[in-house]
Write a protein that holds these residues in place. Sequence first.
Motif, PDB file in Angstrom:
ATOM      1  N   PRO A  68       0.958  -1.101  -0.009  1.00 17.47           N
ATOM      2  CA  PRO A  68      -0.003  -0.029  -0.276  1.00 17.47           C
ATOM      3  C   PRO A  68       0.936   1.362  -0.066  1.00 17.47           C
ATOM      4  N   HIS A  69       0.270   2.321  -0.607  1.00 14.12           N
ATOM      5  CA  HIS A  69       0.980   3.795  -0.403  1.00 14.12           C
ATOM      6  C   HIS A  69       0.964   4.288   0.853  1.00 14.12           C
ATOM      7  N   GLN A  70       1.880   5.102   0.991  1.00 13.61           N
ATOM      8  CA  GLN A  70       1.706   5.911   2.403  1.00 13.61           C
ATOM      9  C   GLN A  70       1.024   7.106   2.031  1.00 13.61           C
ATOM     10  N   TYR A  81     -16.904  11.453  11.014  1.00 12.36           N
ATOM     11  CA  TYR A  81     -16.255  10.682   9.725  1.00 12.36           C
ATOM     12  C   TYR A  81     -15.053   9.870  10.410  1.00 12.36           C
ATOM     13  N   VAL A  82     -15.223   8.580   9.456  1.00  9.80           N
ATOM     14  CA  VAL A  82     -14.129   7.854   9.407  1.00  9.80           C
ATOM     15  C   VAL A  82     -13.182   7.863   8.271  1.00  9.80           C
ATOM     16  N   TRP A  83     -11.693   7.713   8.515  1.00  7.41           N
ATOM     17  CA  TRP A  83     -10.902   7.456   7.522  1.00  7.41           C
ATOM     18  C   TRP A  83     -11.123   6.195   6.799  1.00  7.41           C
ATOM     19  N   VAL A  84     -11.198   6.100   5.562  1.00  6.99           N
ATOM     20  CA  VAL A  84     -11.255   4.788   4.501  1.00  6.99           C
ATOM     21  C   VAL A  84      -9.973   4.804   3.931  1.00  6.99           C
ATOM     22  N   PRO A  85      -8.988   3.958   4.415  1.00  4.62           N
ATOM     23  CA  PRO A  85      -7.535   4.079   3.755  1.00  4.62           C
ATOM     24  C   PRO A  85      -7.746   3.524   2.363  1.00  4.62           C
ATOM     25  N   GLY A  86      -6.605   4.093   1.398  1.00  8.86           N
ATOM     26  CA  GLY A  86      -6.528   3.848  -0.087  1.00  8.86           C
ATOM     27  C   GLY A  86      -6.259   2.179  -0.079  1.00  8.86           C
ATOM     28  N   TYR A  87      -6.371   1.686  -1.196  1.00  9.98           N
ATOM     29  CA  TYR A  87      -6.041   0.334  -1.761  1.00  9.98           C
ATOM     30  C   TYR A  87      -5.776   0.219  -3.350  1.00  9.98           C
ATOM     31  N   TYR A  88      -5.256  -0.902  -3.368  1.00  9.71           N
ATOM     32  CA  TYR A  88      -5.080  -1.456  -4.813  1.00  9.71           C
ATOM     33  C   TYR A  88      -6.254  -2.236  -5.303  1.00  9.71           C
ATOM     34  N   THR A  89      -6.782  -1.742  -6.452  1.00 11.58           N
ATOM     35  CA  THR A  89      -7.748  -2.549  -7.309  1.00 11.58           C
ATOM     36  C   THR A  89      -7.337  -3.004  -8.639  1.00 11.58           C
ATOM     37  N   SER A  99      -7.314   6.335  -3.721  1.00 14.36           N
ATOM     38  CA  SER A  99      -7.166   7.027  -2.488  1.00 14.36           C
ATOM     39  C   SER A  99      -7.930   6.836  -1.607  1.00 14.36           C
ATOM     40  N   GLY A 100      -7.371   7.053  -0.562  1.00 14.46           N
ATOM     41  CA  GLY A 100      -8.141   6.794   0.749  1.00 14.46           C
ATOM     42  C   GLY A 100      -9.040   8.184   1.013  1.00 14.46           C
ATOM     43  N   HIS A 101     -10.066   8.279   1.730  1.00 13.47           N
ATOM     44  CA  HIS A 101     -11.176   9.600   1.720  1.00 13.47           C
ATOM     45  C   HIS A 101     -11.718   9.342   3.067  1.00 13.47           C
ATOM     46  N   TRP A 102     -12.348  10.324   3.766  1.00 13.27           N
ATOM     47  CA  TRP A 102     -13.132  10.542   4.949  1.00 13.27           C
ATOM     48  C   TRP A 102     -14.502  10.092   4.363  1.00 13.27           C
TER      49      TRP A 102
END
Length: 132
Positions: A68-70, A81-89, A99-102
């Motif tokens: 995963p990216h930093q 709000y909750v942080w939803v981390p980014g991921y590879y698809t 990219s992650g997002h709130w």
Amino acid sequence: MACLAFTAGCSSTDSHVLSAPPPPEPVTTTTTTQTTPVVVQQTPVTTTTTMATPVPQTVIVTQTPPPPHQEVVLARPSADYVWVPGYYTWRDNQYQWVSGHWELPPNSMSKWVPPHWEPEGNGYRFYEGHWN
């Protein structure tokens, strides 16, 4: 003689008194209003919340997913709000970073289950993230 001329016009016994006509009778106005009773049914209201749950796709890839990216986590819009981390698809025959997002959870008890890749056979299977 002058006296006669004066009284000559008054010798008639008919009265010619001029006066204003009597006022008209008072008009009484009656306003009637019909009201229709409002019937309120005391039926319980049922609210159904439908969450748009994406249909899970089965994605199996033979390439190992990259680490995963930093990410830089931006300022939280509010405490809800909750942080939803980014991921590879997997798109267009390659891994692509999302990219992650709130995100605002569907309710206060919801927990985010992040998407992830798991080894399966000779490849890696992708599992979508979701609120649990």
